[in-house]
Scaffold this motif. Structure first.
Motif, PDB file in Angstrom:
ATOM      1  N   LYS A 164       8.037   5.078  -1.078  1.00 23.16           N
ATOM      2  CA  LYS A 164       8.233   3.679  -0.684  1.00 23.16           C
ATOM      3  C   LYS A 164       6.859   3.087  -0.388  1.00 23.16           C
ATOM      4  N   ARG A 165       6.612   1.894  -0.906  1.00 24.38           N
ATOM      5  CA  ARG A 165       5.331   1.241  -0.615  1.00 24.38           C
ATOM      6  C   ARG A 165       5.442   0.452   0.680  1.00 24.38           C
ATOM      7  N   LEU A 198      10.657  -7.707   1.237  1.00 31.52           N
ATOM      8  CA  LEU A 198       9.635  -7.546   0.193  1.00 31.52           C
ATOM      9  C   LEU A 198       9.833  -6.216  -0.549  1.00 31.52           C
ATOM     10  N   THR A 199      10.129  -5.158   0.220  1.00 20.57           N
ATOM     11  CA  THR A 199      10.341  -3.843  -0.412  1.00 20.57           C
ATOM     12  C   THR A 199      11.523  -3.908  -1.378  1.00 20.57           C
ATOM     13  N   GLU A 200      12.640  -4.511  -0.891  1.00 12.13           N
ATOM     14  CA  GLU A 200      13.850  -4.512  -1.719  1.00 12.13           C
ATOM     15  C   GLU A 200      13.717  -5.447  -2.914  1.00 12.13           C
ATOM     16  N   GLY A 223       6.856   3.623  -5.530  1.00 16.58           N
ATOM     17  CA  GLY A 223       5.773   4.030  -6.431  1.00 16.58           C
ATOM     18  C   GLY A 223       6.239   4.453  -7.814  1.00 16.58           C
ATOM     19  N   THR A 224       5.480   4.044  -8.835  1.00 19.17           N
ATOM     20  CA  THR A 224       5.781   4.401 -10.231  1.00 19.17           C
ATOM     21  C   THR A 224       5.459   5.874 -10.483  1.00 19.17           C
ATOM     22  N   THR A 225       4.479   6.414  -9.766  1.00 22.45           N
ATOM     23  CA  THR A 225       4.056   7.792 -10.013  1.00 22.45           C
ATOM     24  C   THR A 225       4.771   8.789  -9.108  1.00 22.45           C
ATOM     25  N   THR A 226       4.878   8.478  -7.821  1.00 22.89           N
ATOM     26  CA  THR A 226       5.445   9.465  -6.897  1.00 22.89           C
ATOM     27  C   THR A 226       6.805   9.045  -6.334  1.00 22.89           C
ATOM     28  N   ARG A 257       0.860  -1.186   0.000  1.00 22.39           N
ATOM     29  CA  ARG A 257       0.000   0.000   0.000  1.00 22.39           C
ATOM     30  C   ARG A 257       0.895   1.235   0.000  1.00 22.39           C
ATOM     31  N   VAL A 258       0.507   2.269  -0.741  1.00 25.73           N
ATOM     32  CA  VAL A 258       1.265   3.517  -0.717  1.00 25.73           C
ATOM     33  C   VAL A 258       0.304   4.616  -0.282  1.00 25.73           C
TER      34      VAL A 258
END
Ligand code: GDP
Ligand code: IMO
Ligand code: MG
Length: 430
Positions: free
Chosen positions: A303-304, A289-291, A297-300, A271-272
């Motif tokens: 970090k999700r 999972l993040t790494e 995020g592709t738009t902003t 979730r972002v």
């Protein structure tokens, strides 16, 4: 062949772009039906990565791509995205791109207000993308929006902007901000009107003709069911409806034309932005999972937030959105985990829940109940055949199917277009 409606079944960024592009090989038309350039859909084809925000993912294969009436269109963001993609070698012309004349526009006042409201919310902010999405949808339902068709009528454009200014200036006065300049906005809009004119038309008629000719349409959703303005974690949601039904409303076609409803589902949760996320992990597993998932995020670029798969949440999304099968994404990101967990319920104050209760305050307090399974600890990256998946990965998939009530009809094992396992031919399965 039947049509396919693609939606996200979590909080967005499930991998919708990758799957729409993969399905587009067999489709004639790709339609975006809600959201705007808050979306960020990533497609990886060989060595090239395309990031799409407003344009339907069909533009990459040169398929007829339609921006439906349910999408909020920032004309300047659109033109800049077209230029970026042309720079990557894509051909985008009125032959392959059509904009619905009834789509509302996102104007500079909308994005300015979006950002100002977020700032005023302080700690309670929603974490919007700041693109003006919410205010633009408010203008549409408030019956004061400017729509793409208005660009073709310069003689009445100013009067329409004046109506909008009447509303915004009252708001600005309360906020102590400068009033809005009608002439400046009219000039700005007229300066892009000519360039956009050849793309704008009655998209619903083109879709109806396609239907009559038996063409295949893929409807491309943005965001995910948990960000739906009705069914999501309100008020931490976007301002459009993200469920499959929205594809009919947002493109001007009957609900009987939506075909197979495919819920794009990440093998874990992300979730972002702000808002409840019961399975969020603030530990090494979350970091892994993040790494490994490159969860930014592709738009902003934000970090999700990452966490375990929430089967209660996905089951609810499947139900309210009418999902018939899932595309299970990013299983490879979990390759190194010794054990994997699935949320099968929530508890709070001695009560258990087998669904996500509506109140945000309560959602924040829910404790997930987990079931643990052994990990597969083998690389799944690039696996293209179901029989090449290790036993433990298959067991995980089977358990997710049981808990969510839908089959994994597609399994994805890397960002690359072709690293995709087709379990069922969904064009034949509607
Ligand atoms: P969308 O908004 O639903 O289209 O998803 P995004 O493009 O915002 O985020 C999904 C990210 O995961 C993108 O960077 C994709 O390239 C990537 N991706 C998609 N499928 C897979 C997969 O199966 N494995 C891995 N490792 N990455 C994937
Ligand atoms: P795709 O299509 C993930 C989130 C924002 C914020 C909330 C409201 O790439 O999956 P908005 O700007 O829409 O008013 O923000 O919704 N959000 C997304 N999260 N993926 C998206 O799109 C999103 N579009 C909006 O982060 O929490
Ligand atoms: Mg995205």
């Amino acid at each position: 062949m039947a049509n396919v409606t693609v939606i996200g079944s979590q909080w967005g960024d499930e991998g919708k772009g990758k799957i729409v592009d993969w399905l587009a090989a067999k489709a004639d038309i790709i339609v975006r039906f809600q959201g705007g350039h808050n979306a960020g859909h990533t497609l990886v084809v060989g060595n090239t990565t395309y990031k799409l925000h407003l344009l339907p993912s069909g533009v990459v294969r040169g398929k007829l791509s339609i921006i439906g009436n349910g999408v909020v269109v920032d004309p300047w963001a659109l033109l800049s995205e077209i230029e970026t993609l042309r720079g990557q070698g894509l051909e985008i012309s009125p032959e392959t791109l059509m904009l619905s004349e009834t789509a509302p526009m996102i104007l500079p006042v909308n994005s300015a207000l979006d950002k100002a409201l977020e700032e005023a919310r302080g700690k309670g902010k929603i974490g919007t993308t700041g693109r003006g999405i919410g205010p633009a949808y408010e203008d549409q339902v408030g019956r004061r929006a400017l729509r793409l068709c208005d660009l073709a009528h310069p003689e009445t454009l100013k009067a329409k902007i004046e109506k909008l200014a009447f509303y915004y200036n009252a708001l600005y006065k309360g906020l102590g901000a400068q009033p809005f300049d009608v002439d400046e906005l009219a000039e700005k809009l007229l300066s892009v009107a000519e360039t956009l004119a050849p793309y704008i038309g009655p998209a619903w008629r083109v879709l109806d003709k396609a239907r009559a000719e038996g063409k295949t349409i893929v409807f491309e959703g943005a965001q995910g069911v948990m960000l739906d303005v009705y069914h999501g974690t309100y008020p931490f949601v976007t301002s459009s409806s993200t469920v499959a039904a929205s594809a009919a409303i947002g493109s001007g076609i009957g609900p009987d034309q939506l075909g197979f409803v495919l819920g794009i589902t990440k093998a874990y949760t992300t979730r972002v932005g702000s808002g409840p996320m019961p399975t969020e992990l603030n530990d090494n597993v979350g970091d892994t999972l993040t790494e490994r998932g490159h969860e930014f995020g592709t738009t902003t670029g934000r970090k999700r937030r990452c966490g375990w798969f929430d089967a209660v949440q996905v089951r609810q999304a499947v139900t309210v959105a009418g999902v018939k099968g899932m595309a299970l994404m990013k299983l490879d990101v979990m390759d190194t985990l010794k054990e994997v967990k699935i949320c099968t319920g929530y508890t709070h104050g001695g009560k258990t829940y087998d669904y996500l209760p509506a109140a945000a305050d309560l959602q924040e307090k829910l404790e997930p109940v987990y079931e643990t399974m052994p990990g597969w600890q083998t690389s799944l990256r690039g696996v293209r055949k179901l029989e090449d998946l290790p036993e433990n990965a298959l067991k995980y998939i089977r358990r997710l199917e049981e808990l969510t009530g839908v089959k994994a009809v597609i399994i994805s094992t890397s960002p690359e277009r072709e690293d995709t396992i087709r379990v069922t031919d969904i064009f034949q399965a509607a």
